[in-house]
Structure formats: structure tokens, C-alpha cells
Motif scaffolding. Structure first.
Motif, PDB file in Angstrom:
ATOM      1  N   GLU A  28      13.478  76.846  33.745  1.00  0.00           N
ATOM      2  CA  GLU A  28      13.595  75.641  34.570  1.00  0.00           C
ATOM      3  C   GLU A  28      14.670  75.775  35.637  1.00  0.00           C
ATOM      4  OE1 GLU A  28      14.961  70.980  34.155  1.00  0.00           O
ATOM      5  OE2 GLU A  28      14.125  71.968  32.391  1.00  0.00           O
ATOM      6  N   ARG A  76      11.190  67.379  36.722  1.00  0.00           N
ATOM      7  CA  ARG A  76      12.378  67.377  35.872  1.00  0.00           C
ATOM      8  C   ARG A  76      13.669  67.248  36.679  1.00  0.00           C
ATOM      9  NH1 ARG A  76      12.306  67.426  30.957  1.00  0.00           N
ATOM     10  NH2 ARG A  76      14.502  68.023  30.881  1.00  0.00           N
ATOM     11  N   SER A 132       8.754  70.865  27.549  1.00  0.00           N
ATOM     12  CA  SER A 132      10.053  71.330  28.026  1.00  0.00           C
ATOM     13  C   SER A 132      11.058  71.241  26.893  1.00  0.00           C
ATOM     14  CB  SER A 132      10.529  70.499  29.222  1.00  0.00           C
ATOM     15  OG  SER A 132      10.633  69.128  28.873  1.00  0.00           O
ATOM     16  N   ASN A 183      15.494  72.156  25.913  1.00  0.00           N
ATOM     17  CA  ASN A 183      16.835  72.567  26.345  1.00  0.00           C
ATOM     18  C   ASN A 183      17.696  72.885  25.127  1.00  0.00           C
ATOM     19  OD1 ASN A 183      19.811  71.191  26.727  1.00  0.00           O
ATOM     20  ND2 ASN A 183      19.253  72.488  28.437  1.00  0.00           N
ATOM     21  N   SER A 242      17.158  75.997  29.732  1.00  0.00           N
ATOM     22  CA  SER A 242      16.049  75.043  29.742  1.00  0.00           C
ATOM     23  C   SER A 242      14.769  75.761  30.147  1.00  0.00           C
ATOM     24  CB  SER A 242      16.324  73.899  30.719  1.00  0.00           C
ATOM     25  OG  SER A 242      17.471  73.176  30.330  1.00  0.00           O
TER      26      SER A 242
END
Length: 321
Positions: free
Chosen positions: A66, A216, A279, A281, A286
Motif C-alpha cells: 500500500e 485508502r 487490506s 496493517n 500495509s
């Protein structure tokens, strides 16, 4: 004393036997409730101190860092496929780029346009919700009614005039295709804001990853898709409806929970199969995983394999996410 010891031993034996019978009889449900364990025992293993993804059931998949946008894994990432309700990521992104999340939106006759069996947030004509709550209604229970309401509202906001339902949806679709092109999602074409099947409504795993990464970057959208449920806060003392997130990676009791998961969108139609943009993290790392055309159970395992692969790579490189 001897008699007591024998009775105790007999009781323990009976407990053990009953436990064994229960385990055997419920073995299938135990498997269903612990797919992460079974995924770890599958072909997603370390080879020569290097993590591997293993076999994915989805027809197409992508794992993206990400932070950098780098594609770490791809399977048919440029293949044109149907996105189903993962489409709503683009709808939500445009809505929050164009609209005020605290603005009050009145649901119009678009709430009446429902295809049998489609996902709905249960909205009704004349209902008033904030744009923030409408986005939650669209993203968590995947309400197509919320997607249509948002599309019409944003189109009227953008054009500065009242539009019919058809005009509003078409104006918004034009905005979707323009925004996708701006993001570099050049292999996509959208004809509606919700993802119901249409031969001319398609994308790729690679394009969806690009859209998801941009989505995001919006904090409010990140917050909404990370919620396990969202309760509408009414102006009165009575709370509004509660929308439950369909993303099982976020739900601790689902059997598919993934540590660090924080979004983003599920999708399904008979033509698209089961789709997911996930997604997660951990620490400073991430990742975004995209799965297109998988099965109802494998879509979660596919996503788990991809996300785990990302974090395992970090561990192999000396990071502890």
C-alpha cells in the motif's frame, strides 16, 4: 480410597471418550471454523527461507504494497473480469471526493429500483441519512440501494440541478470511468455504481488494486471499511439502523479473522464469483490483496495467503510487523 481412584479413572476415561466422539462428529464444523489453520497447513509454506503464496483458487489476484504501490504478487492481474460489489470502492471514493460526509441526503425513488436477490441496506424513499452513513450502508452490508442514492446525490451536486434517477446514474457512471482513467485503471469500464452484472462492466485485479490504494488515502473511508458494524446516529434520541460488515476477515467469530485486517470490500454475483479487496496493517507495513472469481470459502483463504505472504516477506527481511 482405591475404589475412589478407580471411579475417578473411569470418569476421566468416559470424558475423554465423549470428547473424542464430539471432535469426530463435529470435525467438519471445526474445519469450517478454523480456515486460517488449514490455510497455514496447505501449500503456502516457506521454501529455502523464502515465503511463498501457494495455490490460489481465485481466477485473478494481486498483492500490493500500500505504501509504495509495488505489486508483490500477481495472477492474471490484467485479465478482464467482473468486479461485482467491489465496484463500490470507486463509488465511495468519488462520493467522498465530491461530497460533504455530514450532508443530509434524502433517499429518492432509486430505492425502489431493486433486482430480486440483490444486496440491500433496507433504505426507503424519503429516508434521510448523512452521506457518511449512506457510505457505510453501501460498504458494510453492500447496499445497492445506498449506491444508487449516493450516485444520484453526487450527480445532482456536481451538475447543480435535479436529475431523474436514470440521468443521475448515467452522470455518475461517466464520473466513474473518468476517475478510473485518472488513477491509471485503464483496463476497466463501469456501467453502474454497485456492480450488478453487465457484460460491459468489468475491471482487472491490477486496476482494482490501484483504485483501492487511492481509496485508502481517504481517512474517513478507511475508518468506515474497518468497522465490524456501523450504527446510524439519528438526530433524535433513538439510534438508527445498524449495518454489519460482510468482510469476514474483520469478524473475530467468523472463523476467517485475520490479525491486522482493516478493510475493504466484498463482492459476489453468479457471473463474477466471489470477489474481495482486502487490506491489512501490522506496524509500519500495509498491504492490499485483490481476489476475483473465487469460491465462497476460498476467497477468504486466498486473501489470507496473500496478506500473510506480504508480512512473511517482511519477517524474512528482518522486519517485525
Amino acid at each position: 480410597m482405591l475404589r475412589f481412584a478407580m471411579l475417578k479413572k473411569t470418569a476421566l476415561t468416559m470424558v475423554a471418550a465423549l470428547t473424542a466422539v464430539t471432535v469426530i462428529s463435529q470435525w467438519g464444523s471445526f474445519q469450517d471454523k478454523a480456515p486460517r489453520v488449514w490455510a497455514k497447513l496447505s501449500d503456502a509454506v516457506w521454501k529455502n527461507d523464502t515465503p511463498t503464496v501457494g495455490t490460489l483458487q481465485g481466477e485473478a489476484a494481486v498483492l500490493m504494497d500500500e505504501r509504495t504501490g509495488q505489486i508483490l504478487y500477481g495472477k492474471n492481474e490484467h485479465k478482464r473480469l467482473y468486479p461485482a460489489s467491489t465496484t463500490k470502492l470507486l463509488t465511495a471514493l468519488i462520493a467522498l471526493e465530491k461530497g460533504d460526509p455530514d450532508a443530509i441526503v434524502t433517499v429518492g425513488n432509486e430505492a425502489l429500483l431493486r433486482t430480486q436477490g440483490e444486496s440491500s441496506a433496507g433504505l426507503y424513499q424519503g429516508q434521510q441519512l448523512t452521506l457518511r452513513d449512506l457510505i457505510a450502508a453501501m460498504m458494510l452490508p453492500s447496499g445497492n440501494d445506498a449506491a444508487r442514492t449516493i450516485a444520484r446525490y453526487i450527480s445532482e451536486l456536481e451538475t447543480g440541478k435535479q436529475l431523474t434517477m436514470e440521468e443521475g446514474l448515467q452522470t455518475f457512471v461517466d464520473m466513474m470511468n473518468k476517475r478510473a482513467e485518472e488513477l491509471g485503471a485503464m483496463e476497466s469500464h463501469f456501467v453502474n455504481p454497485h456492480g450488478l452484472h453487465d457484460l460491459d462492466h468489468y475491471t482487472t485485479a491490477g486496476d482494482l488494486a490501484l483504485i483501492a490504494r487511492k481509496a485508502r488515502q481517504n481517512k474517513l473511508l478507511r475508518d468506515i471499511v474497518s468497522e465490524s458494524e456501523h450504527t446510524v446516529k439519528s438526530a433524535s434520541t433513538t439510534l438508527g439502523p445498524t449495518f454489519v460488515n460482510r468482510n469476514k476477515l474483520l469478524q473475530p467469530a467468523s472463523g476467517y479473522y485475520f490479525d491486522g485486517a482493516n478493510g475493504m470490500k466484498t463482492g459476489y454475483t453468479s457471473a463474477a464469483g466471489y470477489c474481495l479487496v482486502a487490506s491489512a496493517n501490522r506496524g509500519s507495513k500495509s498491504y492490499i490483496a485483490v481476489i476475483l472469481n473465487s469460491s465462497s470459502s476460498d476467497v477468504w483463504i486466498d486473501a489470507t495467503k496473500l496478506l500473510k505472504y506480504g508480512f512473511d516477506r517482511d519477517r524474512a527481511a528482518g522486519y517485525i510487523p
